[in-house]
Each structure stands twice: as C-alpha cells, then as structure tokens.
Design a protein around this motif. Structure first.
Motif, short mmCIF file in Angstrom:
data_model
loop_
_atom_site.label_atom_id
_atom_site.label_comp_id
_atom_site.label_asym_id
_atom_site.label_seq_id
_atom_site.Cartn_x
_atom_site.Cartn_y
_atom_site.Cartn_z
N UNK A 94 97.29 110.67 92.58
CA UNK A 94 95.77 111.05 92.01
C UNK A 94 96.80 111.68 91.06
N UNK A 95 97.37 112.56 91.24
CA UNK A 95 97.70 113.70 89.64
C UNK A 95 98.68 112.09 88.74
N UNK A 96 99.37 110.65 89.46
CA UNK A 96 100.18 109.77 88.84
C UNK A 96 98.93 109.23 88.06
N UNK A 97 97.95 109.31 88.46
CA UNK A 97 96.97 108.49 88.23
C UNK A 97 96.71 108.92 87.31
N UNK A 98 96.31 110.35 87.35
CA UNK A 98 95.79 110.63 85.79
C UNK A 98 96.21 111.23 84.72
N UNK A 99 97.70 111.03 84.84
CA UNK A 99 98.73 111.46 84.11
C UNK A 99 99.30 110.12 83.18
N UNK A 125 91.92 108.77 79.64
CA UNK A 125 91.53 110.11 80.24
C UNK A 125 89.90 109.66 79.76
N UNK A 126 89.79 110.08 78.50
CA UNK A 126 88.67 109.61 77.30
C UNK A 126 88.67 108.33 76.21
N UNK A 127 87.67 107.53 76.79
CA UNK A 127 87.76 106.94 74.84
C UNK A 127 86.50 106.93 74.36
N UNK A 186 88.99 105.18 69.60
CA UNK A 186 90.29 105.72 70.56
C UNK A 186 90.28 106.47 72.04
N UNK A 187 91.31 105.89 72.48
CA UNK A 187 91.88 106.08 73.92
C UNK A 187 92.71 107.50 73.86
N UNK A 188 92.90 108.22 74.49
CA UNK A 188 94.09 109.20 74.88
C UNK A 188 93.48 109.65 76.68
N UNK A 189 95.16 110.06 76.91
CA UNK A 189 95.16 110.23 77.91
C UNK A 189 95.51 111.80 77.50
N UNK A 236 78.29 113.30 68.96
CA UNK A 236 78.65 112.36 68.20
C UNK A 236 79.10 111.64 67.86
N UNK A 237 79.19 110.86 69.28
CA UNK A 237 80.11 109.22 69.27
C UNK A 237 79.95 109.45 71.01
N UNK A 238 80.22 107.90 71.04
CA UNK A 238 79.98 107.80 72.65
C UNK A 238 81.34 107.82 73.28
N UNK A 239 81.25 108.52 74.27
CA UNK A 239 81.98 108.79 75.07
C UNK A 239 82.16 108.45 75.95
N UNK A 240 83.61 107.76 76.95
CA UNK A 240 83.12 106.85 78.15
C UNK A 240 84.56 107.55 79.04
#
Ligand SMILES: [Zn+2]
Length: 203
Positions: free
Chosen positions: A55-60, A64-66, A74-77, A161-165
């Motif tokens: 799960x940790x490998x998948x998590x990093x 994380x969020x779009x 904007x996507x962020x890990x 403020x924004x659409x967060x996925x």
C-alpha cells in the motif's frame, strides 16, 4: 526458558515462563497485567507488514489529489507535495511531513520485515535486536493518521474553490493507516523479544 519482567505498576521483578496462546501473566504482588500473549502474532504481523509495504508503494507512486480550477488541472503525488511545500518556503513543514509520513513509516515497515521475516523461518537476522529497539523508538514518530486528518480538512475547504478528485494514492494511504494500526495491535513485542533472545543454535 523464563524471562525476567518488571511490573509497570509496582516494579516487582518476576520470572515469566513461556505463555500459551491467549495466555496472560499477572503481577503476583499487585495483580496488574504483565503480558498477554497473542496467537500467531509474528505470522499475522508479517502479513500486515507486507500488505502495508504494498500500500505504501502505491501511496507514493500514484497521484494523491487532482485539482481542477478554471480549466486548469493539476495532479500531485505525496513526494511532489512535499517538494512543493519546500519550494514555497515551508522548509520546516516539508521536512516534518517527509520524516513523519514517508521516511519513518518506511523505516518502520522495512525494519519490521527485516526482523519478523527471519523469525518466521525460525532464524534471526544480524543486529535484529538493535533494529527492533530502533523500530520501537520510531513508532511514536510515525504520524500518517495526523497527515490524513489534515488532508481531509483541507479537502473540505478546497472543495469550495476547486474540483478536487482524490487519487488512488489517497485511498491506499487511508488503507495503510488501518493495516499499520492492526499490525501494531497484533504484534506481541514480548514474544518477539523472547524469540530474539534465544541463543544461537538452539532454534
Ligand atoms: Zn505489580
């Protein structure tokens, strides 16, 4: 083989015989619980450590969020999130997040795997006792659930403020909190110390 254990309430030193599965030992002077043995603790903890590492490998690795606002997405890990904090001048916060949410949990999981996997095969890794002591000291510094709580609060605020996925990493991270909590609850540290203290050649 009996081990010497100190009572947490009255400091009485007691020789403890090996306990049966689900057995418990109480202090002969004040009656406080000394240890309670957990059945198949090493096997179950090992399975949960392996699940946590996956799960940790998948998590990093995954987003994380779009965030989508005004046609811009904007996507962020987890790692880029820490890097963004660092580049925006929040170096202290970036370091705390990096240590408590990524490095300490990773050291803890890898260390447990290093100690428990050989014990499962009835042998002992070099420096296993020292590694297990470090793991136990690191445990309070693993704060993934605090981070998760912060993310949930900011998700609620950002939603206006924004659409967060939420990305796949967020779900993996949420599951990771449960697997690590279950692993901590199931690990019988007394049993691990007993297994680690068995002299070489007698296992
Ligand atoms: Zn006592």
């Amino acid at each position: 083989m009996s081990t010497l254990t100190a009572c947490h309430e009255c400091d009485l030193l007691t020789h403890l015989p090996p306990l049966p599965a689900h057995g418990a030992a109480y202090c002969p002077r004040c009656g406080s619980l000394l240890v309670r043995s957990k059945a198949n603790s090493i096997e179950r903890s090992l399975a949960l450590v392996l699940a946590s590492l996956i799960l940790f490998c998948i998590a990093i690795s995954f987003p994380f969020l779009a965030m989508k606002t005004g046609g811009l997405e904007q996507q962020t890990t987890l790692i880029t999130g820490v890097w963004l904090l660092y580049t925006q001048g929040m170096k202290g916060l970036a370091t705390v997040v990096l240590l408590t949410c990524i490095l300490f949990p990773l050291f803890q999981m890898a260390g447990l795997l290093y100690v428990l996997l050989p014990l499962y095969f009835k042998c002992r890794a070099p420096f296993a006792m020292r590694a297990f002591r470090v793991i136990q000291h690191l445990q309070p510094w693993s704060m993934m659930e605090v981070f998760m709580l912060g993310i949930l609060v900011s998700l609620v605020k950002l939603a206006e403020l924004a659409v967060v996925t939420p990305g796949i990493s967020l779900w993996a991270f949420a599951l990771l909190i449960f697997t690590t909590a279950a692993q901590t609850a199931l690990l019988d540290t007394h049993q691990v110390w007993e297994a680690l203290e068995v002299p070489d050649g007698s296992t």
